[in-house]
Design an enzyme around this catalytic site. Structure first.
Site: not given
Length: 503
Positions: A337, A340-342, A503
């Protein structure tokens, strides 16, 4: 073209709604859905034709593979290999677009090379529409697709209220709404509900989030440039960013749900007063709820099942079972996770921090009989959340460490160092006022509980939480909505881009 631009509010939205209503009256539901799909592509094209091409290629590929998978139920091995290949293709595209330059930086640091960055245009919301479609492929593999055509798939994937920053929708909850006759296109009450949510979200974003943002930006920017920061200023900067992100993301979520409501579509809830959470697990049930739902279903569950099989096969004790079934899956899920954001080490560390926090909470619940007082549990939860957001916001790990070290008394200011100077009184006033709003007032969906605006089941305490401020269709409510909307419109500034756009 952001939701907060005058072009969107006064040109795009009214034009799309007018054409949508007209198309519905002339050609019925099919024409109306086609208008929504084409309008969503036009909206996305405003960010760049090259980015639209990536979205189109992704949609055509996944729609085709999804339909092939639904025809291969009698060939499980072929179907499984095709699903795996399609997921790898999606993740490969996402990795190339979003993480190539990060990997170049890692390689340069490890091998002492000087490879330059590639000029890659990252499509807005690429993480969102990629994972939405991965969920679609998995549903297709499991035989759970609701019959649909490409026009409906286009709306499911690229619906303009949700394509740039979520919520992460599931195939079933969208296709069930798109496959039937649907509500009537022109519904004044529904439009009023949608505009009320949009106005509330706009107010949160441009009046609250954008007002407190300069304090956070100055503190984080100054620390990054090498200036010293004392503990009080570090905490002010961290709290200002936490509230900025809260109202920015909450505002976006309200606006997205409100826009969808205008067109007769209910999106899933994505934000449910997360700063009222009294443990870290509860926080993630309230913050970015659809992301939590996605990773729980498709990452955590798989890791937990693997851990369960391992624990049963090796006959480990209670602590070993906790590690395999709860701790490792939690850390692994939040690592994914975070990434996934950056692209950046800050996101990796952020994910690990929350994974460890979840694992610690689950361990405490499993092995300790001590129940913390609610105020203390809330304080510990918020301390973790705010500390994590320092890592999330910081441009690099050293900046985050410098901030956190001061906040928690690990570092001390060197005598004679130049300290960051901010308007402490104004910043603290904003923190107190906005903090009170987050903790004491009902949230948007609770205020609108009479006309529950999301696809989720309404909780039993929604009416009690709203109290006297519950929304009802009336002249006074319309007047208040118009005032909130006007204040939001007049407060729109040049820096009103949503934080989650990146994002």
């Amino acid at each position: 073209m952001s939701f907060t631009s005058l072009q969107f509010i006064f040109v795009f939205l009214p034009a799309v709604y007018a054409v949508y209503v007209l198309a519905s009256r002339i050609g019925g539901r099919q024409w109306a859905i086609t208008v929504l799909g084409v309008s969503s592509l036009v909206f996305y094209a405003m960010f760049g034709a090259q980015l639209l091409l990536v979205l189109l290629i992704s949609m055509i590929f996944n729609f085709t593979v999804g339909n092939v998978l639904s025809c291969l139920t009698a060939h499980p091995k072929v179907s499984r290999n095709l699903l795996l290949g399609a997921i790898i293709a999606n993740l490969g595209m996402l990795g190339y677009l979003k993480y190539t330059n990060f990997f170049i930086d890692v390689l340069n640091q490890a091998a002492h090379t000087s490879i330059g960055h590639m000029d890659i245009a990252v499509p807005l919301g690429v993480s969102f529409f990629t994972f939405v479609q991965i969920g679609y492929l998995i549903d297709s593999y499991n035989g759970q697709l609701i019959k649909h055509d490409f026009a409906r798939y286009l709306v499911f994937t690229a619906f303009f209220p949700a394509v740039t920053a979520g919520p992460l929708v599931m195939q079933r909850e969208m296709m069930e709404q798109l496959s039937g006759p649907g509500p009537r296109a022109f519904d004044p009450k529904r439009v009023l509900i949608g505009l009320t949510m949009f106005a509330m979200g706009l107010f949160k974003k441009v009046v609250m989030a954008d007002a407190i943002a300069p304090f956070a930006d100055k503190v984080f920017g100054s620390v990054h440039s090498g200036m010293a920061v004392d503990a009080g200023t570090a905490w002010i900067g961290a709290l200002c960013y936490a509230l900025q992100l809260y109202f920015d993301f909450s505002g976006y979520s309200d606006m997205a749900i409100g826009l969808a409501t205008i067109f007769g579509i209910k999106l899933p809830l994505n934000f449910d007063s997360p700063f009222k959470a009294t443990n870290i697990s509860d926080f993630w049930r309230r913050w970015h709820m659809t992301m939590t739902r996605f990773f729980t279903a498709y990452v955590y569950s798989g890791l937990a099942m693997w851990g369960m099989r391992k624990s049963m096969a090796s006959r480990v004790g209670k602590f070993g079972r906790y590690l395999l079934v709860a701790a490792i899956p939690s850390i692994g899920t939040f690592l994914v996770a975070g990434v996934w954001h950056g692209s950046g080490w800050t996101y990796v560390v952020y994910g690990v921090m929350h994974g460890l926090a979840i694992a610690t909470f689950l361990g405490w619940r499993e092995f300790s009989k001590v129940k913390l007082p609610t105020p203390l549990a809330w304080l510990i939860t918020m301390a973790m959340v705010v500390s994590g957001l320092v890592m999330f916001r910081a441009p690099d790990v050293p900046t985050a460490i410098a901030m956190l070290g001061q906040m928690w008394g690990i570092f001390h200011v060197v005598p004679g160092a130049e300290l960051i100077s901010i308007d402490t009184a104004t910043a603290m006033s904003m923190i107190v006022i906005m903090g009170a709003v987050t903790l004491l007032l009902p949230n948007t969906q609770q205020i609108l509980h009479h006309e529950w605006p999301v696809v989720d089941t309404k909780p039993e305490d929604a009416e009690q939480a709203a109290g006297l401020v519950a929304w009802r269709p009336s002249f006074s409510v319309s007047l208040i909505t118009a005032c909130v909307f006007t204040i939001g419109i007049t407060s729109i500034g040049s820096s009103s881009g949503f934080l989650y756009y990146k994002f």
